[in-house]
Write an enzyme that holds these catalytic residues in place. Structure first.
Site, PDB file in Angstrom:
ATOM      1  N   GLY A 225       0.765  -1.241   0.000  1.00  0.00           N
ATOM      2  CA  GLY A 225       0.000   0.000   0.000  1.00  0.00           C
ATOM      3  C   GLY A 225       0.793   1.287   0.000  1.00  0.00           C
ATOM      4  N   GLU A 259       4.067  -6.500   2.190  1.00  0.00           N
ATOM      5  CA  GLU A 259       3.772  -6.946   0.811  1.00  0.00           C
ATOM      6  C   GLU A 259       3.833  -5.783  -0.170  1.00  0.00           C
ATOM      7  OE1 GLU A 259      -0.168  -8.530   1.231  1.00  0.00           O
ATOM      8  OE2 GLU A 259       0.494 -10.283   2.342  1.00  0.00           O
ATOM      9  N   ARG A 298      -4.209   2.446 -16.503  1.00  0.00           N
ATOM     10  CA  ARG A 298      -4.444   3.269 -15.312  1.00  0.00           C
ATOM     11  C   ARG A 298      -5.106   4.628 -15.612  1.00  0.00           C
ATOM     12  NH1 ARG A 298      -1.329   4.845 -11.885  1.00  0.00           N
ATOM     13  NH2 ARG A 298      -2.425   4.076 -10.053  1.00  0.00           N
ATOM     14  N   CYS A 328     -10.388   1.759 -30.072  1.00  0.00           N
ATOM     15  CA  CYS A 328     -11.666   2.339 -30.437  1.00  0.00           C
ATOM     16  C   CYS A 328     -12.524   2.636 -29.205  1.00  0.00           C
ATOM     17  CB  CYS A 328     -12.352   1.360 -31.375  1.00  0.00           C
ATOM     18  SG  CYS A 328     -13.667   2.103 -32.265  1.00  0.00           S
ATOM     19  N   TYR A 357       1.439  -2.134 -12.035  1.00  0.00           N
ATOM     20  CA  TYR A 357       0.076  -2.215 -12.579  1.00  0.00           C
ATOM     21  C   TYR A 357       0.016  -1.634 -13.997  1.00  0.00           C
ATOM     22  CZ  TYR A 357      -0.467  -3.018  -7.625  1.00  0.00           C
ATOM     23  OH  TYR A 357      -0.302  -3.507  -6.359  1.00  0.00           O
TER      24      TYR A 357
HETATM   25  N1  LLP Z   1      -1.135  -7.055  -0.649  1.00  0.00           N
HETATM   26  C1  LLP Z   1      -2.431  -7.187  -1.001  1.00  0.00           C
HETATM   27  C2  LLP Z   1      -3.263  -8.138  -0.277  1.00  0.00           C
HETATM   28  C3  LLP Z   1      -2.949  -6.420  -2.046  1.00  0.00           C
HETATM   29  O1  LLP Z   1      -4.227  -6.551  -2.371  1.00  0.00           O
HETATM   30  C4  LLP Z   1      -2.114  -5.520  -2.751  1.00  0.00           C
HETATM   31  C5  LLP Z   1      -2.614  -4.729  -3.870  1.00  0.00           C
HETATM   32  C6  LLP Z   1      -0.767  -5.430  -2.353  1.00  0.00           C
HETATM   33  C7  LLP Z   1      -0.310  -6.203  -1.290  1.00  0.00           C
HETATM   34  C8  LLP Z   1       0.202  -4.494  -3.008  1.00  0.00           C
HETATM   35  O2  LLP Z   1      -0.173  -3.183  -2.873  1.00  0.00           O
HETATM   36  P1  LLP Z   1       0.801  -1.979  -3.291  1.00  0.00           P
HETATM   37  O3  LLP Z   1       2.010  -2.021  -2.396  1.00  0.00           O
HETATM   38  O4  LLP Z   1       1.177  -2.175  -4.704  1.00  0.00           O
HETATM   39  O5  LLP Z   1      -0.021  -0.768  -3.076  1.00  0.00           O
HETATM   40  N2  LLP Z   1      -4.346  -1.622  -9.992  1.00  0.00           N
HETATM   41  C9  LLP Z   1      -4.290  -0.607  -8.960  1.00  0.00           C
HETATM   42  C10 LLP Z   1      -3.720  -1.145  -7.666  1.00  0.00           C
HETATM   43  C11 LLP Z   1      -4.425  -2.366  -7.134  1.00  0.00           C
HETATM   44  C12 LLP Z   1      -3.806  -2.885  -5.862  1.00  0.00           C
HETATM   45  C13 LLP Z   1      -4.379  -4.196  -5.479  1.00  0.00           C
HETATM   46  N3  LLP Z   1      -3.815  -4.785  -4.310  1.00  0.00           N
HETATM   47  C14 LLP Z   1      -3.504   0.589  -9.507  1.00  0.00           C
HETATM   48  O6  LLP Z   1      -3.061   0.544 -10.659  1.00  0.00           O
HETATM   49  O7  LLP Z   1      -3.348   1.594  -8.816  1.00  0.00           O
END
Ligand code: LLP
Length: 402
Positions: A225, A259, A298, A328, A357
């Site tokens: 996150g 994570e 995105r 399109c 992403y």
């Molecule tokens: N752990 C879990 C359980 C998650 O659901 C996620 C992301 C992460 C770790 C990693 O999160 P990060 O560190 O990358 O914020 N497609 C969206 C983001 C979706 C995130 C989904 N879960 C975007 O392009 O912003």
């Protein structure tokens, strides 16, 4: 300095480029923030699931956070040891659960009571014990884009505190379940520390109340996150992040699992696209490029901002333009009203912060082959995924043509 012109001429466009050295730097910074505490960094494979990228994190000692059995298989292929692999997600199928148990990963992160029942049943069929963690939904507003918020009761993820407690008791009494961890992940692209701290506090309190009934966990999984700078966001410093989380764990002997996805990969990645045409509709200026929403979704999906840099000899003044692709759909844009000089056919645009992403959310919409991916390490470029061809796209249909 990355030589985008050279990369475009060697590998063609559209093209994803990942700076592995930048990923290393980010990984080391986050890992160091948790120094002095047992911790595992489990790279969120969904943010960038190219095998060579996962392998790079594996070489650095990282684990993997996976959300499908496909990602689990990728993690294994890339050399991540089973004892550092986590499998989360609200909708795991029986087959996925079975394979994860057989592969003896660190734990399955369970997201509902119904799922706990399935995991127990499958572990029983396999005559084994499955390590689990439970994803708690702390009902905290992460203050991010609603599509990437996951820690509110309105979101489908995790279970409420009381449900979690009931599930831990059930798991603890089961011959086929071993509750070893607790997990929360409230959202992505977080730039406020307070919601993370408050969530950690709630979850740590649950750990303490479980200890009182002799359920002792080993892993405190804080999800991912951490936000990054796409524009001029004020982001959370990893050290402050670690301190905030660790301050909630006083008196608890738990290994912290983190994570991170975006923090490690977003600003390591560039999406390179070539200008095809300039066009003007009334007062509106469009720059049409060869990349599209099927390559980088995105902006279309979240109205996300990505910095765009033009590589051109043009010396003209900048005026505002929409940067659009060949797909399109009117939603097929990388930016709206973005200031750019007048551009010529074959000039390049570099779309920044595309390492997380990006490729992974790509598709073949409009029968467009997905772009190639290139990794940069110690100044050297290496192809890590070939460009998809038309034959690749029809391979699974051709034999069924009637
Ligand atoms: N752990 C879990 C359980 C998650 O659901 C996620 C992301 C992460 C770790 C990693 O999160 P990060 O560190 O990358 O914020 N497609 C969206 C983001 C979706 C995130 C989904 N879960 C975007 O392009 O912003």
């Amino acid at each position: 300095m990355i030589n985008f012109k050279e990369l475009a001429s060697e590998y063609k466009t559209p093209l994803y480029i990942y700076d592995l050295d930048y990923m290393t730097k980010q990984y080391e910074e986050l890992k160091a923030a948790f120094k002095g505490r047992k911790s595992i960094m489990a790279f969120a494979v969904k943010s960038n699931s190219n095998l060579s990228v996962i392998k790079h994190f594996s070489d650095l000692g990282s684990g993997a956070d996976c959300v499908s059995i496909g990602e689990v298989r990728r993690a294994f292929l890339a050399g991540i040891p089973s004892y550092k692999i986590i499998f989360s997600g609200v909708g795991k199928s029986d087959d996925e659960i079975r394979e994860a148990i057989e592969k003896d990963i660190l734990y399955i992160n369970v997201e509902s009571e119904a799922e706990l029942g399935r995991v127990e049943l499958i572990a029983k069929e396999l005559n084994t014990i499955c390590r689990i963690s439970i994803r708690v939904n702390p009902n905290i507003d992460p203050q991010t884009h609603p599509y990437i918020s996951t820690g509110l009761h309105d979101n489908k993820f995790g279970v409420e505190i009381d449900t979690a407690k009931r599930m831990y008791i059930k798991a603890n009494n089961s011959e086929h379940l071993d509750p070893v961890g607790i997990h929360f992940h409230i959202g992505s692209q977080l730039t406020e520390l307070k919601p993370i701290y408050e969530s950690a506090e709630i979850v740590a309190d649950l750990v303490r109340s479980l200890e009182k009934i002799k359920i002792e966990l080993k892993f405190f999984d804080i999800g991912g996150g951490l936000g990054v700078k796409y524009d001029n966001e004020v982001t959370i410093n990893p050290y402050d992040y670690a301190q905030a989380v660790l301050s909630t764990l006083k008196g608890l002997d738990l290994t912290v699992i983190c994570e991170p996805g975006r923090f490690l990969t977003a600003n390591a990645g560039y999406f390179l696209t070539k200008v095809l045409y300039e066009k003007q509709n009334g007062s509106k200026r469009f720059v049409v490029v060869d990349g599209a929403m099927n390559d980088l979704l995105r902006p279309a999906l979240y109205s996300a901002y990505h910095k765009i840099e033009a590589i051109t000899d043009s010396k003209s003044d900048k005026t505002k333009a929409d940067i659009v692709g060949p797909v399109c759909e009117s939603g097929d844009f990388f930016a709206k009203d973005y200031p750019l000089p007048e551009l010529a056919h074959n000039d390049l645009l570099v779309i920044h912060s595309a390492g997380a992403y990006g490729f992974g959310m790509g598709s073949n919409y409009n029968t467009r082959g997905r772009s190639a991916e290139v990794a940069l390490k110690n100044g050297e470029a290496r192809l890590i995924r070939k460009r998809e061809t038309f034959d690749d796209l029809i391979a699974l249909e051709k034999e069924f043509l009637v």
